[in-house]
Design a protein around this motif. Structure first.
Motif, PDB file in Angstrom:
ATOM      1  N   GLY A  25     -58.773   1.525   8.762  1.00 11.34           N
ATOM      2  CA  GLY A  25     -60.074   0.849   9.454  1.00 11.34           C
ATOM      3  C   GLY A  25     -61.552   1.034   9.160  1.00 11.34           C
ATOM      4  N   GLU A  26     -62.673   0.410   9.113  1.00 15.29           N
ATOM      5  CA  GLU A  26     -64.007   0.834   8.393  1.00 15.29           C
ATOM      6  C   GLU A  26     -64.706   2.013   9.942  1.00 15.29           C
ATOM      7  OE1 GLU A  26     -66.141  -0.436   6.407  1.00 15.29           O
ATOM      8  OE2 GLU A  26     -64.147  -1.809   6.092  1.00 15.29           O
ATOM      9  N   SER A  27     -64.033   2.112  11.264  1.00 16.02           N
ATOM     10  CA  SER A  27     -64.600   2.808  12.379  1.00 16.02           C
ATOM     11  C   SER A  27     -63.349   3.327  12.817  1.00 16.02           C
ATOM     12  CB  SER A  27     -65.498   2.382  13.017  1.00 16.02           C
ATOM     13  OG  SER A  27     -64.570   1.788  14.049  1.00 16.02           O
ATOM     14  N   LYS A  28     -63.832   4.255  13.757  1.00 19.11           N
ATOM     15  CA  LYS A  28     -62.478   4.830  14.467  1.00 19.11           C
ATOM     16  C   LYS A  28     -62.173   4.595  15.616  1.00 19.11           C
ATOM     17  CE  LYS A  28     -65.857   7.566  17.608  1.00 19.11           C
ATOM     18  NZ  LYS A  28     -66.724   8.591  18.323  1.00 19.11           N
ATOM     19  N   CYS A  29     -63.039   3.242  15.812  1.00 19.32           N
ATOM     20  CA  CYS A  29     -61.941   2.449  16.695  1.00 19.32           C
ATOM     21  C   CYS A  29     -61.255   1.553  16.556  1.00 19.32           C
ATOM     22  CB  CYS A  29     -63.454   1.382  17.726  1.00 19.32           C
ATOM     23  SG  CYS A  29     -64.389   2.656  18.502  1.00 19.32           S
ATOM     24  N   ASP A  30     -61.780   1.077  14.957  1.00 15.00           N
ATOM     25  CA  ASP A  30     -60.490   0.223  14.156  1.00 15.00           C
ATOM     26  C   ASP A  30     -59.292   1.110  14.211  1.00 15.00           C
ATOM     27  OD1 ASP A  30     -62.239  -1.769  13.825  1.00 15.00           O
ATOM     28  OD2 ASP A  30     -62.516  -1.333  12.019  1.00 15.00           O
ATOM     29  N   LYS A  31     -59.714   2.961  13.724  1.00 13.80           N
ATOM     30  CA  LYS A  31     -58.620   3.631  13.108  1.00 13.80           C
ATOM     31  C   LYS A  31     -57.207   3.859  14.317  1.00 13.80           C
ATOM     32  CE  LYS A  31     -60.770   5.805   9.617  1.00 13.80           C
ATOM     33  NZ  LYS A  31     -61.591   7.125   9.256  1.00 13.80           N
ATOM     34  N   ALA A  32     -57.793   3.788  15.767  1.00  8.59           N
ATOM     35  CA  ALA A  32     -57.433   3.292  16.738  1.00  8.59           C
ATOM     36  C   ALA A  32     -56.599   2.138  17.048  1.00  8.59           C
ATOM     37  CB  ALA A  32     -58.316   4.261  18.140  1.00  8.59           C
ATOM     38  N   PHE A  33     -56.980   1.223  17.072  1.00  8.15           N
ATOM     39  CA  PHE A  33     -56.607  -0.074  17.429  1.00  8.15           C
ATOM     40  C   PHE A  33     -54.620  -0.209  16.010  1.00  8.15           C
ATOM     41  CE2 PHE A  33     -56.153  -4.561  16.571  1.00  8.15           C
ATOM     42  CZ  PHE A  33     -55.832  -4.596  17.729  1.00  8.15           C
ATOM     43  N   SER A  34     -56.008   0.452  15.025  1.00  8.17           N
ATOM     44  CA  SER A  34     -54.600   0.448  14.125  1.00  8.17           C
ATOM     45  C   SER A  34     -53.024   1.271  14.741  1.00  8.17           C
ATOM     46  CB  SER A  34     -55.352   1.108  12.595  1.00  8.17           C
ATOM     47  OG  SER A  34     -53.843   1.260  11.678  1.00  8.17           O
ATOM     48  N   LEU A  35     -53.547   2.378  14.829  1.00  4.04           N
ATOM     49  CA  LEU A  35     -52.188   3.035  15.358  1.00  4.04           C
ATOM     50  C   LEU A  35     -52.109   2.323  16.700  1.00  4.04           C
ATOM     51  CD1 LEU A  35     -50.913   5.209  15.641  1.00  4.04           C
ATOM     52  CD2 LEU A  35     -52.837   6.351  17.049  1.00  4.04           C
ATOM     53  N   HIS A  36     -52.347   1.710  17.407  1.00  3.66           N
ATOM     54  CA  HIS A  36     -51.927   0.447  18.613  1.00  3.66           C
ATOM     55  C   HIS A  36     -51.225  -0.513  18.272  1.00  3.66           C
ATOM     56  CE1 HIS A  36     -52.415  -2.281  22.035  1.00  3.66           C
ATOM     57  NE2 HIS A  36     -51.630  -1.115  22.537  1.00  3.66           N
ATOM     58  N   GLN A  37     -51.269  -0.993  17.000  1.00  6.12           N
ATOM     59  CA  GLN A  37     -51.412  -2.258  16.364  1.00  6.12           C
ATOM     60  C   GLN A  37     -49.874  -1.501  15.686  1.00  6.12           C
ATOM     61  OE1 GLN A  37     -54.458  -4.157  13.656  1.00  6.12           O
ATOM     62  NE2 GLN A  37     -53.535  -5.689  15.797  1.00  6.12           N
ATOM     63  N   CYS A  38     -49.308  -0.429  14.784  1.00  5.24           N
ATOM     64  CA  CYS A  38     -48.828   0.414  14.240  1.00  5.24           C
ATOM     65  C   CYS A  38     -47.938   0.554  15.430  1.00  5.24           C
ATOM     66  CB  CYS A  38     -48.726   1.399  13.644  1.00  5.24           C
ATOM     67  SG  CYS A  38     -47.949   1.669  11.980  1.00  5.24           S
ATOM     68  N   TYR A  39     -48.075   1.192  16.199  1.00  4.27           N
ATOM     69  CA  TYR A  39     -46.586   1.137  17.214  1.00  4.27           C
ATOM     70  C   TYR A  39     -46.167   0.368  18.003  1.00  4.27           C
ATOM     71  CZ  TYR A  39     -44.082   1.316  21.744  1.00  4.27           C
ATOM     72  OH  TYR A  39     -43.350   1.498  23.234  1.00  4.27           O
ATOM     73  N   HIS A  40     -46.582  -0.682  18.509  1.00  2.00           N
ATOM     74  CA  HIS A  40     -46.121  -2.384  18.727  1.00  2.00           C
ATOM     75  C   HIS A  40     -45.200  -2.950  17.197  1.00  2.00           C
ATOM     76  CE1 HIS A  40     -47.363  -2.369  22.608  1.00  2.00           C
ATOM     77  NE2 HIS A  40     -48.280  -1.971  22.420  1.00  2.00           N
ATOM     78  N   LYS A  41     -45.155  -2.701  16.518  1.00  2.94           N
ATOM     79  CA  LYS A  41     -44.694  -3.442  15.173  1.00  2.94           C
ATOM     80  C   LYS A  41     -43.340  -2.252  14.626  1.00  2.94           C
ATOM     81  CE  LYS A  41     -45.331  -3.756  10.213  1.00  2.94           C
ATOM     82  NZ  LYS A  41     -45.656  -3.536   8.790  1.00  2.94           N
ATOM     83  N   ASN A  42     -43.870  -1.194  15.401  1.00  2.00           N
ATOM     84  CA  ASN A  42     -42.544   0.250  14.797  1.00  2.00           C
ATOM     85  C   ASN A  42     -41.773   0.714  16.050  1.00  2.00           C
ATOM     86  OD1 ASN A  42     -43.150   0.046  11.781  1.00  2.00           O
ATOM     87  ND2 ASN A  42     -44.909   0.589  12.717  1.00  2.00           N
ATOM     88  N   LYS A  43     -42.111  -0.115  17.790  1.00  5.18           N
ATOM     89  CA  LYS A  43     -41.769   0.498  18.934  1.00  5.18           C
ATOM     90  C   LYS A  43     -40.422   0.325  18.950  1.00  5.18           C
ATOM     91  CE  LYS A  43     -42.780  -3.359  21.421  1.00  5.18           C
ATOM     92  NZ  LYS A  43     -42.990  -3.697  22.687  1.00  5.18           N
ATOM     93  N   SER A  44     -39.273  -0.256  18.257  1.00  6.13           N
ATOM     94  CA  SER A  44     -38.123  -0.144  17.735  1.00  6.13           C
ATOM     95  C   SER A  44     -37.473   0.322  17.101  1.00  6.13           C
ATOM     96  CB  SER A  44     -37.387  -1.703  17.038  1.00  6.13           C
ATOM     97  OG  SER A  44     -38.178  -1.527  15.650  1.00  6.13           O
ATOM     98  N   ILE A  45     -38.145   1.884  16.934  1.00  8.19           N
ATOM     99  CA  ILE A  45     -37.233   2.981  16.397  1.00  8.19           C
ATOM    100  C   ILE A  45     -37.357   3.480  18.063  1.00  8.19           C
ATOM    101  CG2 ILE A  45     -37.928   5.172  15.384  1.00  8.19           C
ATOM    102  CD1 ILE A  45     -40.250   3.543  14.205  1.00  8.19           C
ATOM    103  N   PHE A  46     -37.886   3.747  18.385  1.00  4.12           N
ATOM    104  CA  PHE A  46     -37.611   4.544  19.714  1.00  4.12           C
ATOM    105  C   PHE A  46     -36.309   3.432  21.144  1.00  4.12           C
ATOM    106  CE2 PHE A  46     -41.351   5.691  18.659  1.00  4.12           C
ATOM    107  CZ  PHE A  46     -41.523   6.719  18.885  1.00  4.12           C
ATOM    108  N   ASN A  47     -35.222   2.472  20.266  1.00  2.00           N
ATOM    109  CA  ASN A  47     -34.793   2.048  21.611  1.00  2.00           C
ATOM    110  C   ASN A  47     -33.474   2.392  20.790  1.00  2.00           C
ATOM    111  OD1 ASN A  47     -36.432   0.330  22.859  1.00  2.00           O
ATOM    112  ND2 ASN A  47     -35.841  -1.486  20.537  1.00  2.00           N
TER     113      ASN A  47
END
Length: 139
Positions: free
Chosen positions: A117-139
């Motif tokens: 991301g361009e900013s630290k806020c964008d990077k946090a949102f990227s992490l949040h999106q990554c979790y939701h994209k990959n949360k099936s790992i924890f199932n």
């Protein structure tokens, strides 16, 4: 005990439920307190249901205020660096391994450590999106 609370909050905030089908009232309250603290710290107004929207990956969080609130919360629990927004992979894996198999926490941390991301806020949102994209790992 305080560290355990932060681990619980971090798990709650990312929406990882492990074997839990619901969140306790205490976890909800801790998450709300962190969101409230970040709201005050940032001087912004968050939706009353921000924590729920965060847990559910509500698309309305794709705005600067919400992204910066995510960054504030993630920094408070140690997932990201407060100044840069870069993921602290070691902390992320360590905290997510509480209540989850270590290998799954490590796999998730590897997938989501390169938040962009361009900013630290964008990077946090990227992490949040990554979790939701990959949360099936924890199932």
């Amino acid at each position: 005990m305080q560290n355990l609370r932060f681990v619980s909050v971090a798990v709650l905030l990312l929406g990882i439920t492990s074997s839990m089908a619901f969140f306790t009232a205490e976890q909800q309250e801790i998450a709300k307190n962190l969101a409230d603290a970040c709201q005050k710290e940032l001087g912004v107004e968050l939706p009353a249901d921000f924590v729920t929207k965060m847990r559910l990956a509500d698309p309305s969080l794709d705005n600067e205020v919400s992204k910066c609130a995510l960054q504030c919360i993630f920094a408070k629990v140690g997932f990201t660096d407060a100044e840069t927004g870069v993921v602290n992979r070691t902390v992320l894996a360590q905290k997510l391994s509480k209540g989850n198999p270590v290998e799954k926490a490590e796999q998730f941390a590897d997938l989501c450590a390169n938040n962009e991301g361009e900013s630290k806020c964008d990077k946090a949102f990227s992490l949040h999106q990554c979790y939701h994209k990959n949360k099936s790992i924890f199932n």
